[in-house]
Scaffold this active site. Sequence first.
Site, PDB file in Angstrom:
ATOM      1  N   ARG A   1       2.525   6.934  12.024  1.00 53.12           N
ATOM      2  CA  ARG A   1       2.442   8.395  11.935  1.00 53.12           C
ATOM      3  C   ARG A   1       2.875   9.051  13.249  1.00 53.12           C
ATOM      4  NH1 ARG A   1      -1.107  12.573  11.916  1.00 53.12           N
ATOM      5  NH2 ARG A   1      -2.681  11.594  13.226  1.00 53.12           N
TER       6      ARG A   1
ATOM      7  N   HIS B   1      -5.722  12.338   3.340  1.00 54.16           N
ATOM      8  CA  HIS B   1      -6.229  13.436   4.187  1.00 54.16           C
ATOM      9  C   HIS B   1      -5.082  14.185   4.867  1.00 54.16           C
ATOM     10  CE1 HIS B   1     -10.538  12.218   3.953  1.00 54.16           C
ATOM     11  NE2 HIS B   1     -10.001  11.025   3.762  1.00 54.16           N
TER      12      HIS B   1
ATOM     13  N   ASN C   1     -17.065  12.042   5.551  1.00 53.35           N
ATOM     14  CA  ASN C   1     -16.704  12.901   4.427  1.00 53.35           C
ATOM     15  C   ASN C   1     -17.843  13.877   4.140  1.00 53.35           C
ATOM     16  OD1 ASN C   1     -14.186  11.774   3.918  1.00 53.35           O
ATOM     17  ND2 ASN C   1     -14.921  10.381   2.334  1.00 53.35           N
TER      18      ASN C   1
ATOM     19  N   TYR D   1      -6.978   2.439  10.802  1.00 47.74           N
ATOM     20  CA  TYR D   1      -6.684   3.722  11.445  1.00 47.74           C
ATOM     21  C   TYR D   1      -5.743   3.586  12.642  1.00 47.74           C
ATOM     22  CZ  TYR D   1     -10.077   5.895   8.368  1.00 47.74           C
ATOM     23  OH  TYR D   1     -10.717   6.352   7.259  1.00 47.74           O
TER      24      TYR D   1
ATOM     25  N   ARG E   1      -0.158  12.214   6.881  1.00 40.63           N
ATOM     26  CA  ARG E   1      -1.181  11.181   6.696  1.00 40.63           C
ATOM     27  C   ARG E   1      -1.122  10.658   5.262  1.00 40.63           C
ATOM     28  NH1 ARG E   1      -3.114  14.878  10.367  1.00 40.63           N
ATOM     29  NH2 ARG E   1      -4.640  14.216  11.934  1.00 40.63           N
TER      30      ARG E   1
ATOM     31  N   ARG F   1     -11.761  -0.497   7.857  1.00 38.08           N
ATOM     32  CA  ARG F   1     -11.300   0.753   8.470  1.00 38.08           C
ATOM     33  C   ARG F   1     -10.995   0.538   9.951  1.00 38.08           C
ATOM     34  NH1 ARG F   1     -15.280   5.561   7.540  1.00 38.08           N
ATOM     35  NH2 ARG F   1     -13.451   6.845   7.945  1.00 38.08           N
TER      36      ARG F   1
ATOM     37  N   ARG G   1     -11.845  17.900  12.417  1.00 38.07           N
ATOM     38  CA  ARG G   1     -10.807  18.170  11.407  1.00 38.07           C
ATOM     39  C   ARG G   1     -11.388  17.966  10.017  1.00 38.07           C
ATOM     40  NH1 ARG G   1      -6.721  15.425   8.532  1.00 38.07           N
ATOM     41  NH2 ARG G   1      -4.895  16.716   8.101  1.00 38.07           N
TER      42      ARG G   1
ATOM     43  N   PHE H   1      -8.937  -0.267  -0.974  1.00 33.07           N
ATOM     44  CA  PHE H   1      -8.518   1.102  -0.639  1.00 33.07           C
ATOM     45  C   PHE H   1      -7.115   1.441  -1.154  1.00 33.07           C
ATOM     46  CE2 PHE H   1      -7.373   4.590   2.363  1.00 33.07           C
ATOM     47  CZ  PHE H   1      -8.351   5.477   1.986  1.00 33.07           C
TER      48      PHE H   1
END
EC number: 1.11.1.6
Length: 713
Positions: free
Chosen positions: A372, A78, A151, A365, A75, A361, A115, A164
């Site tokens: 990923r 994170h 968070n 993602y 990632r 966001r 997670r 970001f």
Amino acid sequence: MAKKTNKDSSESKKIEDLKKDHWEMKDTTMTTNQGLKVNDTNNSLKSGERGSTLLEDFLLREKISHFDHERIPERIVHARGSAAHGYFELSKDMSEFTKAGIFTDTNRRTPVFVRFSTVAGSKGSPDLARDVRGFAVKFYTEEGTWDLVGNNMPIFFIQDAMKFPDLIHSVKPEPNKEIPQAASAHDTFYDFVSLTTETLHNHIWAMSDRAIPRSLRMMEGFGIHTFRLINDKNESHFVKFHWKPKLGVHSVTWEEAVKINGADADFHRRDLWDAIEAGQFPEWELGLQIVPEADEHKFEFDLLDPTKLIPEEMVPVTIVGKMVLNRNPENFFAETEQVAFLPGHIVPGIDFSNDPLLQGRLFSYRDTQLSRLGTPNFHQIPINQPIVPIHNNQRDGQMQASIPKGQTAYFPNSLSGGCPHLAKMSEGAFHSYEERIDAKKIRTRSESFSDHFSQPALFYRSLAPWEQEHVAGAYTFELGKCMHDHIKERMLWLIAQIDEDLAQKVADGLGMKVPNNIQKPINQAIGADADPKKHEPGPKKNYLDASPALSQSNTKFDSIATRQVAVLLADGFDAKSFKAMKAMLEKEGAMAKLIAPHGGTVKDSDKNEHKVDAAIMTTESVLFDALYIPDGKTSVDALLKQAKFIKFVNETFKYCKAIAADGEGERLLKASFVKDHMKDKAVHVNEKPEAFKKSMAQHRNWDRRSITDSVPV
Ligand code: HDD
């Protein structure tokens, strides 16, 4: 309203679903991926005993080739994380505010996968970095999957997703030398922070003890953004989500964190795993802060600004349910690594606000999972599958793992009877909240986002003196690692806008002066043609003297459950005093860990054998919450022969932890720094185990901190 469901069957739905994909090693014969039985996995096929390996060797090629492709990109943020399964259970029906089944059906146990992560470090970085912790919860609800990707701090560094990449590039290792790993204490981060004043609120939280938790089980979680709750009349309320840990919010000190990283880089991961294996299931309450739409503009700050929290004293947190983590993953890669959280995964009854950070966001993602996990079919990976069936016309793509049947893959159709057909809202379909919009298309930052000093100041004012000292120490450490004086000066000026005493303490530590005639760092989060004056952060305002909920000194101190107690002993320790202490610890759910001069076993005064948990050379005091030395002359004689036991005592004292000794055990204390502090309120000699318990439940005796600097470890 959603239909009522059966609690036990709903909790196990995801677990049962995952079982379809489990396979066991037990009673199996080795095969290739094609099912061919293998009789040698140790030697390649060669032309003669000492000859070259043949290209023909498909067994070698399959094994090596799979290995060559075992890793996926980590990632981008994170990367380092640990996860667990569990459930969420609602205790309060919230149908007045939302139609979401998860918040209206008190009979339901919704399966979750959670997670936790650090932000900046790579996948193999140590757990105790000073950093924000990710707290991402995947709820497998009956209406589809809801991801609350939060968070452990209630605010974020920046106000617009557009910033970001800048934020992350500044905190990640510097691009020329790839240094430092998992650390914010370097020039590029402070260059960015000092030029981007909206970061200051999250930054002061990152300088506090919140950034070095004692355990992932002992930290709060926050959804951060203001979201919307939508009820069955389509009325909207604003909402913020809070996770409150059953064990309270507790941290280690920075010096301990540095040492823990060396002694056990997996400290948090191991702690989470061990607690669940021991049946000590981590638990949080979920709380909601609800604001009626009509009150949107009643605050001194903008509800859409993710760098602001709503103090609990202004809008109380209503507890609506609890989350329990009760099962470790079966396989780290398949579950923890491949789980994909998307803030865009919501369910009817929950909706987004216009927070510009959240809006960005919603894109990022899904996008990141494509590189990923390598395919738009990442939702088919078992851990990512919802517990409800999926039917749509999306097809193909890499790693398509299902076999859609039939002639059609479009809508509308008549060849498949119009299926999958559309769902009405009355059948539980999602429908975006019909927010009224009448605005110009404009690329700017709202002026209502420009107050950057009031909430960092509120946070600092709300902390206990020991917490404030830790904040000052953290700023001093971090800026002390920066090489450029102009960056440090800008930071000192900014810290002074938050609190002058704090800035002075940091300046003293750095051997610098707080500048008063510096060219003000203007807010640079604006366009080249914008008027900086309109966006300049004004002086701090005080709309609340303090928010006690922000201080860890007001957390829970009622339990020692899951605390790790180091018991220093050797052959001949007194069976009776040890037994009494152990009984108390076991009753309270704490863990006694036996540490001896050697591994194997030790014998007590009654000649009973006890298994040693760690030989002194393999462990460190910073891995424990408290220390106990039982009575017994030969035992204590043996401990006194190894200086590391004395260091163990000194360090435990230095980090303000509880210490107990019985009988001869006092001699070890007297051989250490503790000898001049035997009256300390968390040092218990020949006292009842209950007294030790009370000190442990306090987490630390911070009264001791004025002398601990002189403890030589
Ligand atoms: Fe993010 C991962 C939390 C802002 C882009 N983020 C990620 C994870 C957490 C958060 C907990 C790890 C999820 C997991 O365990 O897999 N992020 C936050 C919070 C934010 C936030 C609480 C602000 C309130 N993030 C944020 C912004 C962007 C991203 C503004 C981009 C514009 N975040 C990502 C990402 C990640 C991610 C690059 C990396 C891995 C992933 O998504 O799955 O897309």
